[in-house]
Design a protein around this motif. Structure first.
Motif, mmCIF file in Angstrom:
data_model
loop_
_atom_site.group_PDB
_atom_site.id
_atom_site.type_symbol
_atom_site.label_atom_id
_atom_site.label_comp_id
_atom_site.label_asym_id
_atom_site.label_seq_id
_atom_site.Cartn_x
_atom_site.Cartn_y
_atom_site.Cartn_z
ATOM 1 N N TYR A 58 -6.305 -5.274 1.235
ATOM 2 C CA TYR A 58 -5.627 -5.675 2.469
ATOM 3 C C TYR A 58 -6.632 -5.964 3.585
ATOM 4 C CZ TYR A 58 -2.538 -5.671 6.501
ATOM 5 O OH TYR A 58 -1.881 -6.038 7.644
ATOM 6 N N LEU B 207 0.844 -1.201 0.000
ATOM 7 C CA LEU B 207 0.000 0.000 0.000
ATOM 8 C C LEU B 207 0.881 1.253 0.000
ATOM 9 C CD1 LEU B 207 -3.228 0.553 2.045
ATOM 10 C CD2 LEU B 207 -1.555 2.377 1.883
ATOM 11 N N GLY C 249 -4.381 3.473 -4.024
ATOM 12 C CA GLY C 249 -4.356 3.495 -2.557
ATOM 13 C C GLY C 249 -5.643 2.915 -1.985
ATOM 14 N N GLY C 250 -6.776 3.364 -2.531
ATOM 15 C CA GLY C 250 -8.076 2.872 -2.055
ATOM 16 C C GLY C 250 -8.245 1.389 -2.325
ATOM 17 N N MET D 113 -2.334 14.946 3.002
ATOM 18 C CA MET D 113 -2.031 13.795 2.144
ATOM 19 C C MET D 113 -1.124 14.149 0.954
ATOM 20 S SD MET D 113 -5.438 11.512 2.383
ATOM 21 C CE MET D 113 -5.256 9.900 3.086
ATOM 22 N N TRP E 96 -4.570 7.851 -5.789
ATOM 23 C CA TRP E 96 -5.837 7.778 -5.048
ATOM 24 C C TRP E 96 -6.547 6.456 -5.336
ATOM 25 C CZ3 TRP E 96 -7.077 10.589 -1.051
ATOM 26 C CH2 TRP E 96 -6.593 11.902 -0.930
ATOM 27 N N PHE F 21 0.438 4.144 -2.719
ATOM 28 C CA PHE F 21 -0.039 5.476 -2.341
ATOM 29 C C PHE F 21 1.118 6.467 -2.226
ATOM 30 C CE2 PHE F 21 -2.036 8.648 0.554
ATOM 31 C CZ PHE F 21 -3.056 9.012 -0.296
ATOM 32 N N GLN G 127 3.500 6.968 0.615
ATOM 33 C CA GLN G 127 3.913 7.636 1.859
ATOM 34 C C GLN G 127 5.430 7.794 1.912
ATOM 35 O OE1 GLN G 127 1.598 5.230 1.584
ATOM 36 N NE2 GLN G 127 0.477 4.940 3.484
ATOM 37 N N MET H 214 -6.059 -0.702 -0.018
ATOM 38 C CA MET H 214 -6.563 -0.821 1.350
ATOM 39 C C MET H 214 -7.731 -1.798 1.419
ATOM 40 S SD MET H 214 -7.477 2.113 4.116
ATOM 41 C CE MET H 214 -5.939 2.974 3.931
ATOM 42 N N MET H 215 -8.613 -1.734 0.422
ATOM 43 C CA MET H 215 -9.743 -2.672 0.408
ATOM 44 C C MET H 215 -9.230 -4.114 0.301
ATOM 45 S SD MET H 215 -12.614 -1.030 0.699
ATOM 46 C CE MET H 215 -13.900 -2.062 0.048
#
Lengths: 55, 397
Positions: free
Chosen positions: B171, B83, B164-165, B139, B161, B87, B89, B168-169
């Protein structure tokens, strides 16, 4: 700030009150639209806060 | 699920939840938070479990089976670097990329105002609308892919975006399956559900950074206080939606910075909003696991203000026997087995220490066996085995 100047509350991104005003008309059941809108709002909102708190 | 596995799971769930309510179960429950230790034990590198979450889940299942854990966390290497890659980070150093494959991931906090992800003059924007501040300003600063609002959009921004979304879903979906497999294959309880952060911690961890917030508490204390108050309902909601709907296992507050400030500052900035979150959760039937990193003994009198059984008090660096004397009648206690003992001690020493904790702190129930802190790759497998042996030998009521 939020579209329509509605404060973004916990669990929301684009509040239903804002989206509701954008429909030209609703011929069917408004509650169905609201329910599905808010269901995804919670998940998408979680993405924002999960990046802050989890990832 | 096989009937015997279901029975084992129910037996462990009862043992674990009874102890967390500060009551006496059939024996002391073993609830271990193992991160890189699980990887090493299962023969994986840190890179593998950080980047391939299925391997992380499998490593924990293997430990849960081999060490007979009553409860554990499906993956304590909590940052899935997949992730992070999608995304973007900037604040993590990841094994296999910036770090050697066998080193655990690291969080790097900006050390000065120039690098801070939230600037000193942005308190009002955060206070006014925390979610919008995060999405629009914070962000784009923490991601190498996003572009700030008002600048030309990019394909990379849009894809970050999207990915990333979706990441997360994917994971979180996999986490749900891992919880089910932990239950069906090991009979082990998923120990916690729900993430809590103290508002002041999140302000000083990921927003302003510790050095910057240490200046802010003197230069603009009112803003710091208002920011904590503004963040509180959002962090409460975040905890509520991630908590256990059955209300059996606790949400966890991972406490970082509260011990590094004075009494006056703790009373003003840290405690009021943290207390309110815990009270609101308890009002909704959700217990909190108080996971205080470091020593929180100097703030025990505040913690003791919380309603009986509303928290499980986890002990890291402080004296577990003293903590038990002071608050053991109100709250269950977990942890307190020093991680350095697990890394450098012998199985005999580990067993003796566990025995002492069981026979004093756990004498009347209300104790959950665990290490002081999340277990890294330096713990020896034979010492982890000694924990289980000690509980089975001395922890039966």
């Amino acid at each position: 700030m939020a579209e329509g100047k509605v404060k973004v509350k916990p669990g929301e991104l684009i509040p239903w009150e804002v989206r509701e005003k954008e429909y030209e008309k609703i011929l069917g059941d408004k509650a169905i639209l609201k329910q599905e809108w808010e269901k995804i709002e919670v998940i998408a909102n979680r993405f924002i806060w999960a990046i802050l708190t989890d990832f | 699920m096989a009937e015997d596995m279901e029975n084992l799971y129910q037996e462990r769930l009862k043992r674990y939840t009874t102890a967390m309510r500060n009551e006496k179960p059939d024996r002391v429950p073993i609830r271990i938070f193992a991160a890189e230790f699980a990887a090493k034990y299962a023969g994986y590198t840190s890179q593998e479990v950080t980047h391939e979450y299925d391997k992380a889940f499998e490593a924990v299942r293997r430990c849960a089976k081999d060490f007979s854990w009553d409860a554990t966390v499906i993956n304590m290497v909590y940052v899935w670097s997949g992730l992070v890659d999608h995304f973007g980070q900037k604040y993590y150093k990841v094994p296999g990329i910036e770090l050697p494959p066998d080193v655990g991931f690291q969080y790097f906090e900006p050390a000065d105002e120039e690098g801070a992800f939230m600037k000193e003059d942005e308190y009002d924007a955060l206070i006014d609308s925390p979610t919008e501040y995060l999405a629009n300003i914070w962000m784009p600063r923490i991601s190498r892919n996003l572009v700030p609002i008002g600048t030309p959009n990019t394909f990379r921004n849009n894809m970050a975006w999207l990915k990333g979304g979706i990441s997360m879903m994917a994971y979180f979906g996999a986490c749900g399956e891992a919880v089910a497999r932990l239950k069906s294959e090991c009979g082990t309880v998923s120990a916690i559900a729900g993430i809590i952060k103290a508002p002041f911690d999140i302000l000083s961890d990921k927003l302003r950074g510790f050095r910057q917030v240490s200046i802010d508490v003197y230069r603009q204390p009112d803003k710091v206080e208002k920011a904590c108050e503004a963040l509180m309902p959002y962090l409460l909601q975040n905890a509520m939606v991630t908590s256990d709907p059955t209300r059996k296992v606790p949400a966890t507050v991972w406490l970082h910075r509260g011990t590094m400030f004075s009494k006056d500052m703790y009373e003003r900035f840290f405690w009021p909003t943290l207390k309110e979150i815990i009270l609101q959760l308890w009002k909704n039937g959700i217990q909190t696991l108080w996971y205080g990193e470091g020593s929180w003994s100097k703030w025990l009198k505040y913690t003791a203000e919380l309603p009986e059984k509303s928290i499980v008090y986890h002990v890291d660096k402080e004296d577990i026997f003293e903590a038990h004397k002071q608050i053991g009648d109100k709250f269950a206690i977990s942890g307190g087995i020093p991680n350095d003992l697990l890394a450098f001690g012998t199985p005999r020493e580990v067993k003796e220490y566990c025995k002492k904790v069981i026979q004093t702190v756990g004498k009347d129930g209300g104790y959950i066996m665990d290490a002081s802190a999340i277990i890294q790759s330096d713990a020896k497998a034979e010492n982890m085995k000694a924990i289980t042996e000690a509980v089975l030998e001395y922890g039966v009521y």
